[in-house]
Design a protein around this motif. Structure first.
Motif, PDB file in Angstrom:
ATOM      1  N   ARG A 196       0.827  -1.205   0.000  1.00  0.00           N
ATOM      2  CA  ARG A 196       0.000   0.000   0.000  1.00  0.00           C
ATOM      3  C   ARG A 196       0.864   1.259   0.000  1.00  0.00           C
ATOM      4  N   LYS A 197       1.955   1.252   0.764  1.00  0.00           N
ATOM      5  CA  LYS A 197       2.853   2.408   0.791  1.00  0.00           C
ATOM      6  C   LYS A 197       3.483   2.638  -0.580  1.00  0.00           C
ATOM      7  N   VAL A 198       3.936   1.563  -1.208  1.00  0.00           N
ATOM      8  CA  VAL A 198       4.545   1.674  -2.530  1.00  0.00           C
ATOM      9  C   VAL A 198       3.523   2.198  -3.528  1.00  0.00           C
ATOM     10  N   GLN A 199       2.307   1.661  -3.466  1.00  0.00           N
ATOM     11  CA  GLN A 199       1.256   2.088  -4.390  1.00  0.00           C
ATOM     12  C   GLN A 199       0.903   3.555  -4.188  1.00  0.00           C
ATOM     13  N   LYS A 200       0.795   3.978  -2.931  1.00  0.00           N
ATOM     14  CA  LYS A 200       0.465   5.374  -2.632  1.00  0.00           C
ATOM     15  C   LYS A 200       1.555   6.316  -3.152  1.00  0.00           C
ATOM     16  N   ASN A 201       2.818   5.970  -2.885  1.00  0.00           N
ATOM     17  CA  ASN A 201       3.929   6.803  -3.355  1.00  0.00           C
ATOM     18  C   ASN A 201       3.994   6.828  -4.873  1.00  0.00           C
ATOM     19  N   GLN A 202       3.725   5.695  -5.495  1.00  0.00           N
ATOM     20  CA  GLN A 202       3.743   5.612  -6.950  1.00  0.00           C
ATOM     21  C   GLN A 202       2.668   6.503  -7.559  1.00  0.00           C
ATOM     22  N   GLU A 203       1.487   6.516  -6.941  1.00  0.00           N
ATOM     23  CA  GLU A 203       0.414   7.383  -7.432  1.00  0.00           C
ATOM     24  C   GLU A 203       0.793   8.851  -7.307  1.00  0.00           C
ATOM     25  N   GLN A 204       1.422   9.225  -6.184  1.00  0.00           N
ATOM     26  CA  GLN A 204       1.841  10.611  -5.994  1.00  0.00           C
ATOM     27  C   GLN A 204       2.887  11.030  -7.027  1.00  0.00           C
ATOM     28  N   ILE A 205       3.862  10.168  -7.267  1.00  0.00           N
ATOM     29  CA  ILE A 205       4.903  10.490  -8.251  1.00  0.00           C
ATOM     30  C   ILE A 205       4.295  10.607  -9.641  1.00  0.00           C
ATOM     31  N   ASN A 206       3.371   9.708  -9.976  1.00  0.00           N
ATOM     32  CA  ASN A 206       2.735   9.763 -11.292  1.00  0.00           C
ATOM     33  C   ASN A 206       1.907  11.027 -11.465  1.00  0.00           C
ATOM     34  N   LYS A 207       1.263  11.500 -10.392  1.00  0.00           N
ATOM     35  CA  LYS A 207       0.517  12.761 -10.466  1.00  0.00           C
ATOM     36  C   LYS A 207       1.474  13.922 -10.730  1.00  0.00           C
ATOM     37  N   GLN A 208       2.613  13.930 -10.039  1.00  0.00           N
ATOM     38  CA  GLN A 208       3.601  14.984 -10.247  1.00  0.00           C
ATOM     39  C   GLN A 208       4.146  14.950 -11.670  1.00  0.00           C
ATOM     40  N   ARG A 209       4.435  13.742 -12.171  1.00  0.00           N
ATOM     41  CA  ARG A 209       4.962  13.612 -13.536  1.00  0.00           C
ATOM     42  C   ARG A 209       3.924  14.069 -14.556  1.00  0.00           C
ATOM     43  N   LYS A 210       2.653  13.787 -14.283  1.00  0.00           N
ATOM     44  CA  LYS A 210       1.588  14.202 -15.199  1.00  0.00           C
ATOM     45  C   LYS A 210       1.498  15.728 -15.254  1.00  0.00           C
ATOM     46  N   LYS A 211       1.663  16.401 -14.101  1.00  0.00           N
ATOM     47  CA  LYS A 211       1.630  17.868 -14.064  1.00  0.00           C
ATOM     48  C   LYS A 211       2.772  18.463 -14.883  1.00  0.00           C
ATOM     49  N   HIS A 212       3.919  17.792 -14.916  1.00  0.00           N
ATOM     50  CA  HIS A 212       5.081  18.283 -15.656  1.00  0.00           C
ATOM     51  C   HIS A 212       5.094  17.790 -17.099  1.00  0.00           C
ATOM     52  N   GLY A 213       4.048  17.076 -17.517  1.00  0.00           N
ATOM     53  CA  GLY A 213       3.947  16.629 -18.900  1.00  0.00           C
ATOM     54  C   GLY A 213       4.761  15.391 -19.212  1.00  0.00           C
ATOM     55  N   GLN A 214       5.181  14.653 -18.198  1.00  0.00           N
ATOM     56  CA  GLN A 214       5.964  13.445 -18.411  1.00  0.00           C
ATOM     57  C   GLN A 214       5.051  12.222 -18.334  1.00  0.00           C
ATOM     58  N   SER A 215       5.513  11.135 -18.904  1.00  0.00           N
ATOM     59  CA  SER A 215       4.721   9.900 -18.849  1.00  0.00           C
ATOM     60  C   SER A 215       4.908   9.236 -17.482  1.00  0.00           C
ATOM     61  N   PRO A 216       3.909   8.476 -17.040  1.00  0.00           N
ATOM     62  CA  PRO A 216       4.025   7.817 -15.730  1.00  0.00           C
ATOM     63  C   PRO A 216       5.131   6.762 -15.738  1.00  0.00           C
ATOM     64  N   LEU A 217       5.721   6.550 -14.561  1.00  0.00           N
ATOM     65  CA  LEU A 217       6.782   5.547 -14.440  1.00  0.00           C
ATOM     66  C   LEU A 217       6.237   4.150 -14.721  1.00  0.00           C
ATOM     67  N   MET A 218       5.226   3.782 -13.991  1.00  0.00           N
ATOM     68  CA  MET A 218       4.541   2.505 -14.197  1.00  0.00           C
ATOM     69  C   MET A 218       3.076   2.772 -13.956  1.00  0.00           C
ATOM     70  N   ALA A 219       2.236   2.012 -14.591  1.00  0.00           N
ATOM     71  CA  ALA A 219       0.799   2.195 -14.383  1.00  0.00           C
ATOM     72  C   ALA A 219       0.446   1.705 -12.990  1.00  0.00           C
ATOM     73  N   ALA A 220       0.100   2.634 -12.114  1.00  0.00           N
ATOM     74  CA  ALA A 220      -0.268   2.268 -10.746  1.00  0.00           C
ATOM     75  C   ALA A 220      -1.672   1.699 -10.739  1.00  0.00           C
ATOM     76  N   LYS A 221      -1.825   0.623  -9.985  1.00  0.00           N
ATOM     77  CA  LYS A 221      -3.158   0.049  -9.857  1.00  0.00           C
ATOM     78  C   LYS A 221      -4.005   0.977  -9.021  1.00  0.00           C
ATOM     79  N   SER A 222      -5.189   1.203  -9.467  1.00  0.00           N
ATOM     80  CA  SER A 222      -6.094   2.075  -8.727  1.00  0.00           C
ATOM     81  C   SER A 222      -6.572   1.366  -7.475  1.00  0.00           C
TER      82      SER A 222
END
Length: 173
Positions: free
Chosen positions: A7-33
């Motif tokens: 759960r911690k890994v998934q939560k952090n992954q979602e946060q990083i992907n949100k930040q990358r999306k704001k900067h116009g970058q592609s997500p690192l890995m598709a985080a499971k919802s």
């Protein structure tokens, strides 16, 4: 790997992907919802808001009829406004039950709570009520009358959940 670590890994992954999306970058890995595979049943809270509004009515009647009441007392009106706001919050913040793969989640007075399969003692269903019994803590009771839950549909889903995980399921008439 433990579930809390996942759960911690998934939560952090979602946060990083949100930040990358704001900067116009592609997500690192598709985080499971976290909402994936959840069946959510929503109720409607109307008893607590009604109680708060009746309490405010009582407060206004008792205070206004008092000899010491001053009509220009701003704290009196702030108190009334805040109680009405609290009643609105309780009305808009709908209670729910979510059934996941190996847990159930619900909104309690102190926030959202999860109960894993290992902590569920049994599930009881009867007309208008569904009760989830826990090993530790109080039972979770979902009522058609109190919170307008769709208890018949919930009972069907919880019966499948109980059979899947070997939890005793009791149907009372």
């Amino acid at each position: 790997m433990s579930r809390s670590w996942q759960r911690k890994v998934q939560k952090n992954q979602e946060q990083i992907n949100k930040q990358r999306k704001k900067h116009g970058q592609s997500p690192l890995m598709a985080a499971k919802s976290s909402k994936e595979g959840l069946d959510t049943y929503r109720g409607r809270s109307y008893l607590m808001p009604a109680f708060l509004l009746l309490f405010i009515l009582f407060y206004v009647i008792v205070t206004v009829t008092s000899k010491e009441f001053k009509p220009d007392d701003t704290m009196f009106w702030v108190t009334i406004g805040l109680y009405i706001l609290l009643a609105g919050v309780f009305t808009l913040r709908r209670p729910y039950l979510s059934v996941g793969r190996d847990f159930v989640r619900s909104r309690r007075m102190t926030g959202d709570r999860d109960v894993n399969v290992s902590n569920i003692k049994g599930i009881t269903s009867q007309k208008g009520y569904v009760i989830i019994e826990q090993h530790k803590g109080g039972n979770w009771v979902y009522s058609r009358v109190m919170n307008r839950y769709p208890t018949e549909v919930m009972a069907v889903r919880l019966k499948a959940f109980a059979e899947q995980h070997g939890i005793p399921f009791t149907e009372k008439q």
